[in-house]
Design an enzyme around this catalytic site. Sequence first.
Site, PDB file in Angstrom:
ATOM      1  CG  ASP A 361      54.338  91.709  36.628  1.00  0.00           C
ATOM      2  OD1 ASP A 361      54.807  91.321  35.451  1.00  0.00           O
ATOM      3  OD2 ASP A 361      55.030  90.221  36.931  1.00  0.00           O
ATOM      4  CD  GLU A 397      53.410  93.189  32.591  1.00  0.00           C
ATOM      5  OE1 GLU A 397      53.605  93.267  31.910  1.00  0.00           O
ATOM      6  OE2 GLU A 397      53.103  92.155  33.310  1.00  0.00           O
TER       7      GLU A 397
END
Length: 735
Positions: A361, A397
Amino acid sequence: MPTTFGKPKLAPLTKAKALWPGRPYPLGASWDGSGINFALFSEHATRVELCLFDENGQGETRLNLPEQTNQVWHGYLPGGKPGQLYGYRVHGPYEPSNGHRFNVNKLLLDPYARDVARAGHWNDALHGYRIGTSESDLSCDDRDSAPFAPLGRVVDTAFDWGGDTPPDIPWAETAIYELHVRGFTKLHPQIPESLRGTYAGLGSPVAISHLKKLGVTAVELLPVHAHFDERFLVDQGRTNYWGYNSIGYFAPQRRYACGNGENVIHEFKSMVRALHQAGIEVILDVVYNHTGEGNQMGPTISLRGIDNASYYRLKKDRRYYTDFTGCGNSLNMQHPRALQLVMDSLRYWASEMHVDGFRFDLASALARENYEVDRTSSFFDIIGQDPILSRVKLIAEPWDVGPGGYQVGNFPPGWTEWNGRYRDTMRRFWKGDGGIISEVATRLCGSNDLYDWNGRQPHASINFITCHDGFTLQDLVSYNEKHNEANKEENRDGSNDNQSWNSGAEGPTNDKEIQALRDRRVRNFLATLFLSQGVPMILAGDEFGQTQNGNNNAYSQDNEIAWLHWPDKNDAKKNALIDFVAALHAFRKKQPTLRRRRFLQGRPIHGQTVRDIYWIKSSGGEISEMEWKSSNERSFGLCLIGDQLSDTDEKGILLTGDTLLILINGHHENIDFALGERARQLSWEQIFDTSEPHFIKRQIGRVSSHPMVARSMSVWRMVPDETQLEALLKPDSQN
């Protein structure tokens, strides 16, 4: 001289047998069969107390960790056994202006705890300061947080893996299914109620049967690390459903375990083993960019009280946190011990828990050195040389909220990326935007503009249309605007840039034409995804039209808004979509042409005059440079030549596949797509058309044109005969 704000009020020590010196490694609590070794890093602490609790989290006993080696405080508890609940109290200065927030009155969770037995619950005492004004974090609070703080639990990690062998699926063969462990099975009528919403539910035969039917090769799980719900959510009766607020990087979230979660580690491992036996890999979405302690006004529950100045990135005024995440803080990846925490956690999940990969993330935040995102950062270097982590699947990401944080295409070899440009381009095209067919073509071919420059391959692009963050696929074609009122934030949260189109009506409608258009557009998105070079990823529930009623930020909706609503056997429409997705998976798996390991060349290869790809305009012939740039052009086709792959199998044998013809009509009107001279001399079998809900193969033979419904796709396979090669070798002036 530094000033200490407030004088901590110490509770009396409970008399107990002193700890042995123990060892500084491994960090955390380690049971060896005879006792427990405790080891905690803190560079700036002056003393560390181990706090032991009974099985009810009561009866605190404090013991000084007797030794410090290389800034690691350690001690050994002879006779200690698995099941022991524990935490720490760390002594040191409370000097926010110098970055130090030690407060011995706050019980702290071991960042290496393998199990968080008590999740903790909100109380003002969790704050290291006395809540009041905006300057209140400068004052030290003397209330004891032990009754409310999370507690670690010592575990026995022994587990019979039964010869577990990870599937080890090549990237080019991978198809990812993103899901939430709880939401995936919470409403599944065929799974026993006691297993719904759990790791065991995901590992159940019913759940695995669905995944196998779809043909996915990997599940990507939203965060399963132990996390802490933000206070404003708890005060509103909500929770952090997605879980992007980690406080325990080694502990699986107990909320997703059966019963009271006492056997959470065994249950998680059993789930992984069951998925592996079905040939499905397990990828974890991990949140190492920040923790659940928030900014300077957040709680003191772990790293902040253990060594704030080492674990977090601080501003020049060290009272404040550098925040590249939008969540209040950023882990200090420049500090070797913070970096070690991340790497130790990754190795633990890969080695001990047998997971197959990680999706990071806000990965750009992990790659920032002094300030800028640096593709030569220590984070990348350490993973790249690690004998364990360099072999698992690594997905970034590739953005954060800091300056220059959007880094799609800039991660180093060995990494794949969520391709946000793929998502945005395909959404715009099927929404009806013009002037972007050149961009669409590039994304269909694996985004070589993003990944070829540093030697990466098409699989570096994780292609997706939807993910957990945003509209579901059904909502993408049903809403122009977000409808997040249920989040109790006055619809201010969630993205306003969704590139969605409601197809003619906002939300539910009884209009049959609009419903048919929405269904066709859903099939268009799915077909585009599986026909693109790269790795497809679909969001759980998109295969049967899951809706969140227009909520594009269901992060706090641990309820029927976000849980999957499984269709029953009589729901013909939803089951037909499941079958359509399964057929797309099967078609992609059968066609090496769609799973290339190298980028398309667009020119002759293998010493032949034929190219590996042709681009076709709907009026016949090849697309000109001017037509690529036309703002009015919304329809085109491509022909992928099956014997021009330039890929080999594991034995070095050159792969060949079918020659495929893909026709795309992005116009809002029906068209008659002219195939051109070359294609007219070939025999074709139509595989599917998105104007129909099912794969229906049609032996068409030779054809000069094909009528296409507005906003639809048609996919054909060349039927080999003796005239095929001769036709393909004709000059390039016509198709």
